[in-house]
Design a protein around this motif. Structure first.
Motif, PDB file in Angstrom:
ATOM      1  N   ALA A 281      39.120  41.121  34.473  1.00 45.82           N
ATOM      2  CA  ALA A 281      39.408  40.829  35.884  1.00 45.82           C
ATOM      3  C   ALA A 281      38.343  39.871  36.414  1.00 45.82           C
TER       4      ALA A 281
ATOM      5  N   HIS B  95      41.180  50.038  44.296  1.00 49.70           N
ATOM      6  CA  HIS B  95      41.546  49.792  42.897  1.00 49.70           C
ATOM      7  C   HIS B  95      43.033  50.020  42.655  1.00 49.70           C
TER       8      HIS B  95
ATOM      9  N   HIS C  72      35.241  49.048  46.195  1.00 49.83           N
ATOM     10  CA  HIS C  72      36.642  49.099  46.619  1.00 49.83           C
ATOM     11  C   HIS C  72      37.176  50.516  46.717  1.00 49.83           C
TER      12      HIS C  72
ATOM     13  N   GLU D 284      48.956  45.010  42.670  1.00 53.38           N
ATOM     14  CA  GLU D 284      49.164  43.571  42.816  1.00 53.38           C
ATOM     15  C   GLU D 284      49.229  42.882  41.456  1.00 53.38           C
TER      16      GLU D 284
ATOM     17  N   ARG E 189      45.275  49.289  44.819  1.00 55.55           N
ATOM     18  CA  ARG E 189      45.905  48.068  45.320  1.00 55.55           C
ATOM     19  C   ARG E 189      45.746  46.930  44.300  1.00 55.55           C
ATOM     20  N   ARG E 190      44.564  46.791  43.729  1.00 50.33           N
ATOM     21  CA  ARG E 190      44.342  45.746  42.717  1.00 50.33           C
ATOM     22  C   ARG E 190      45.334  45.906  41.560  1.00 50.33           C
TER      23      ARG E 190
ATOM     24  N   ASP F 118      38.119  39.054  39.997  1.00 48.00           N
ATOM     25  CA  ASP F 118      38.243  39.020  41.458  1.00 48.00           C
ATOM     26  C   ASP F 118      37.001  39.538  42.176  1.00 48.00           C
TER      27      ASP F 118
ATOM     28  N   PRO G  36      43.529  41.305  37.767  1.00 46.21           N
ATOM     29  CA  PRO G  36      43.119  40.999  39.144  1.00 46.21           C
ATOM     30  C   PRO G  36      42.236  39.754  39.179  1.00 46.21           C
TER      31      PRO G  36
END
Ligand SMILES: *Cc1c(COP(=O)(O)O)cnc(C)c1O
Length: 413
Positions: free
Chosen positions: A45, A310, A305, A316, A312-313, A47, A374
């Motif tokens: 990831a 997490h 977060h 998405e 939500r990550r 992000d 992410p």
């Protein structure tokens, strides 16, 4: 021993001026920056911004030597943060509240090694245990099994890349007298298929296997799956029957340096702890000195977060994977994706796409994958799809009837 003085100065390497060193670092930054946007083949990831931790990368050695739960003599460690990482993941993986232990490893491979060594120690007598694993398991599993001198059987993958439960039943059935260790793969390296530990448990129940140990190699998919409700995902955690779970810290959490976490029941492993008076902390891990930065970075990633962030990550990332898959299907390019995966498998794109710098991980069979981890944006995916679309259009263009010597003239519209 008499030390001779070094010879003339000219023998020493040339002194690098600060500006040369700075230039090397600046070049490296530029190269990495340029590569980042097209690196969609590997599961890290991207992000997170870890700049807040920069002050901890100055003078101080951060050494979490020994057991994370015993601070030891040195004070320059981050074990308090390491324990919070372990506790948070132990909650996610439903480890018993009063019987849990774990530590921050150097990566998923070390977690697998630690767990399989624990499994080996759990069955010290005869007959010796046998390790069963999916033929699509990560390459670290057969390596570790060899290094530990364990007997092992590679189990066929079914057509969804999961461990073939019937083959597992047959193979265990042939060795009914021997303790069973299963290294389950929670997210195969290529296609992110998940061996279901609940189903594995039922196979062992049916064969009346009492002596069993299940390790969940959940390097990639463990954390994002663990954030779902248990009835929305395959089984792989402690409540589903696993004895150990390991993950990689540089995959879903996005740590900028390789790391991992392994979790176990304390009652299974504490008998192997050896006191070390020199450090004041028991030797319970694979390494002696361990990175205090790795633990701090993971703590930051997890707590910045929180569980909701997490979730939500992960959601998405899955939505972007589903979108990518749907778009490839619309282009008529062979592709598939398993439920809940960040991975989209696709037939290896034409060379003209790869020549544009897209980094995709390929297997030997004409397929490759991309991963919408992410931090991979829809814009990046759309750039990739545009390149795919152009290449596919070229493929479908009728072949020119004749080639002129110069080449250009023969290309038809
Ligand atoms: C990445 C991965 C590993 C190895 O993890 P490292 O952190 O690279 O050592 C092991 N198993 C699986 C399933 C993986 O995806």
């Amino acid at each position: 021993m008499v030390r001779r003085r070094r010879g003339p100065l000219a023998l020493h390497p040339p002194v690098r001026t600060a500006s040369v060193v700075d230039q090397r670092l600046a070049d490296l930054r530029n190269d990495l920056e340029a590569a980042r946007l097209r690196n969609i083949g590997f599961p890290g990831a991207v992000d997170f911004d870890y700049t807040a931790l920069a002050p901890f990368l100055t003078r101080e050695l951060l050494n979490n030597v020994g057991d994370p739960y015993v601070d030891g003599i040195g004070r320059n460690h981050t074990k308090q943060f390491e324990r919070e990482v372990v506790e948070m993941l132990a909650d996610v993986f439903r480890a018993p509240a009063d019987d849990r232990w774990g530590y921050v490893t150097s990566g998923g491979t070390e977690g697998n090694f630690w767990a399989l060594r624990l499994a080996q120690r759990a069955f010290p007598g005869r007959p010796r245990p046998v390790v069963y694993f999916n033929e699509r398991a990560h390459y670290s599993i057969p390596k570790i099994v060899r290094d530990l001198g364990l007997d092992a059987v590679s189990i066929r993958a079914d057509r969804f890349d999961q461990i073939d439960y019937d083959d597992l039943h047959d193979q265990v059935g042939r060795r009914r007298d021997r303790p069973v260790v299963v290294a389950a793969t929670i997210g195969t390296t290529m296609s992110e298929a998940v061996d279901d530990v609940r189903v594995i448990g039922r196979v062992l129940d049916r064969l009346d296997v009492r002596e069993r140990f299940i390790h969940a190699d959940a390097a990639l998919a463990g954390l994002p799956l663990g954030l779902l409700e248990p009835n929305e995902r395959p089984g792989f955690d402690f409540a589903d029957g696993a004895d150990t779970v390991s993950i990689s810290g540089h995959k879903f959490p996005g740590s900028p340096s390789p790391s991992g976490v392994v979790i176990a029941r304390r009652s299974l492993c504490e008998r192997y702890a050896r006191a070390v008076s020199y450090t004041g902390s028991p030797d319970t891990t694979v390494a002696g000195s361990r990175s205090g930065h790795a633990a701090l970075i993971l703590w930051y990633a997890l707590h910045q977060h929180g569980v909701a962030g997490h979730r939500r990550r992960a959601r998405e990332a899955r939505e972007l994977a589903a979108y990518t898959h749907a778009q490839l299907a619309q282009l008529g390019w062979p592709a598939f994706r398993y439920p809940l995966a960040f991975t989209v498998m696709l037939r290896t794109p034409p060379a003209q796409v790869l020549d544009r710098g897209w980094v995709l991980a390929s297997s030997d069979d004409g397929w490759c994958h991309l991963m919408t981890m992410p931090g991979v944006t829809i814009g990046v995916i759309q750039d990739f799809l545009a390149d795919m679309s152009a290449a596919i259009a070229d493929l479908r263009r009728p072949a020119p009837l004749s080639y002129s010597a110069g080449g250009h003239a023969a290309v038809t519209a």
